[in-house]
Design a protein around this motif. Structure first.
Motif, PDB file in Angstrom:
ATOM      1  N   VAL A 286       0.784  -1.181   0.053  1.00 52.80           N
ATOM      2  CA  VAL A 286       0.010   0.214  -0.123  1.00 52.80           C
ATOM      3  C   VAL A 286       0.802   1.158  -0.397  1.00 52.80           C
ATOM      4  O   VAL A 286       0.688   2.034  -0.862  1.00 52.80           O
ATOM      5  N   MET A 287       2.232   1.284   0.789  1.00 50.98           N
ATOM      6  CA  MET A 287       2.530   2.341   0.778  1.00 50.98           C
ATOM      7  C   MET A 287       3.499   2.671  -0.803  1.00 50.98           C
ATOM      8  O   MET A 287       3.710   4.006  -1.179  1.00 50.98           O
TER       9      MET A 287
ATOM     10  N   GLY B  63       2.559   5.606  -3.363  1.00 53.05           N
ATOM     11  CA  GLY B  63       4.052   6.755  -3.231  1.00 53.05           C
ATOM     12  C   GLY B  63       4.161   7.058  -1.711  1.00 53.05           C
ATOM     13  O   GLY B  63       4.983   8.281  -2.045  1.00 53.05           O
ATOM     14  N   ALA B  64       4.368   6.625  -1.161  1.00 50.54           N
ATOM     15  CA  ALA B  64       4.146   7.266   0.577  1.00 50.54           C
ATOM     16  C   ALA B  64       5.778   6.345   0.594  1.00 50.54           C
ATOM     17  O   ALA B  64       6.430   6.255   1.821  1.00 50.54           O
ATOM     18  N   ALA B  65       6.414   5.035   0.123  1.00 54.01           N
ATOM     19  CA  ALA B  65       7.184   4.168   0.220  1.00 54.01           C
ATOM     20  C   ALA B  65       8.286   3.956  -1.159  1.00 54.01           C
ATOM     21  O   ALA B  65       6.948   4.424  -2.201  1.00 54.01           O
TER      22      ALA B  65
ATOM     23  N   ALA C  20      -1.299   9.725   3.584  1.00 53.00           N
ATOM     24  CA  ALA C  20      -2.144  11.383   3.366  1.00 53.00           C
ATOM     25  C   ALA C  20      -0.893  12.095   2.338  1.00 53.00           C
ATOM     26  O   ALA C  20       0.007  11.941   2.596  1.00 53.00           O
ATOM     27  N   GLY C  21      -1.307  11.659   0.840  1.00 55.23           N
ATOM     28  CA  GLY C  21      -0.934  12.382   0.153  1.00 55.23           C
ATOM     29  C   GLY C  21       0.435  12.518   0.083  1.00 55.23           C
ATOM     30  O   GLY C  21       1.402  13.583   0.091  1.00 55.23           O
ATOM     31  N   GLY C  22       0.970  11.421   0.111  1.00 47.28           N
ATOM     32  CA  GLY C  22       2.488  10.694  -0.886  1.00 47.28           C
ATOM     33  C   GLY C  22       3.193  10.510   0.850  1.00 47.28           C
ATOM     34  O   GLY C  22       4.001  10.254   0.580  1.00 47.28           O
TER      35      GLY C  22
END
Length: 197
Positions: free
Chosen positions: A164-165, A169-171, A190-192
């Motif tokens: 999911v991350m 775009g969060a990882a 939230a918001g990358g």
């Protein structure tokens, strides 16, 4: 594409977690610590969301450890423990023939494949029926994530959290497989960006 915030909870501890065993898609129950972690996650969520906590959708993997975590979390919030949905796409990554083993046992019994995985953890698929790579899990969860149009609480698994991350775009695909995914805490996406609460 702007996405709604996600409040991701990894299931509470099981005996296999405590022993460092690969659970994958084996159905293992929460232990006493895991039950306490579910309630702890509920308290953290209440502190984070306040009065809005009952208005959000709640979605879980259908596996026993995630359902029990969701039900404990919701009970701690004073919500109907059973009033949530499940989705097969949130099931844990399949480790195939390695399920039930510790990483130490995998390295001892299957050193060549363990080394191959170390070289590319994101794309490596273990041997055996039902095995998946993190990249495959990301493909599995993407349609679900694309359909979420409002803030949502998700209870799932460590491998799913990594997928999911990366999808959000969060990882990066390089860092996600090495990250610790905490139990009893809330991963806010939230918001990358990502943040543990």
């Amino acid at each position: 594409m702007s996405r709604a915030p996600l409040y991701f909870v990894r299931h509470g501890e099981t005996d296999w977690n405590a022993e460092g065993r690969l659970q994958g898609q084996r159905d293992t129950p929460l232990n006493r610590k895991g039950v306490a972690q579910a309630a702890e996650a509920g308290a953290r969520l209440a502190g984070l969301l306040g009065e809005d906590v009952g208005a959000l959708p709640y979605l879980a993997s259908p596996m026993e450890r995630t359902r029990r975590t969701m039900e404990g979390l919701r009970a701690a919030l004073g919500l109907d423990p059973a009033a949530y949905a499940t989705d097969e796409r949130l099931k844990e990554i399949g480790f195939g023939a390695w399920e039930g083993l510790t990483w130490k046992e995998v390295r001892r019994s299957d050193p060549a494949r363990a080394q191959a995985r170390d070289r590319d953890r994101w794309n490596y698929c273990p041997p055996g029926e039902g095995a998946e790579s993190y990249a495959m899990v990301a493909q599995r969860v993407r349609p679900l994530l694309d359909a979420i149009d409002r803030p949502t609480v998700i209870v799932a698994h460590g491998g799913v959290a990594r997928a999911v991350m990366v999808t959000l775009g969060a990882a990066s695909a390089e860092e996600a497989p090495h990250m610790e995914i905490l139990q009893g805490r809330i991963l806010v996406l939230a918001g990358g960006t990502r943040a543990w609460v």
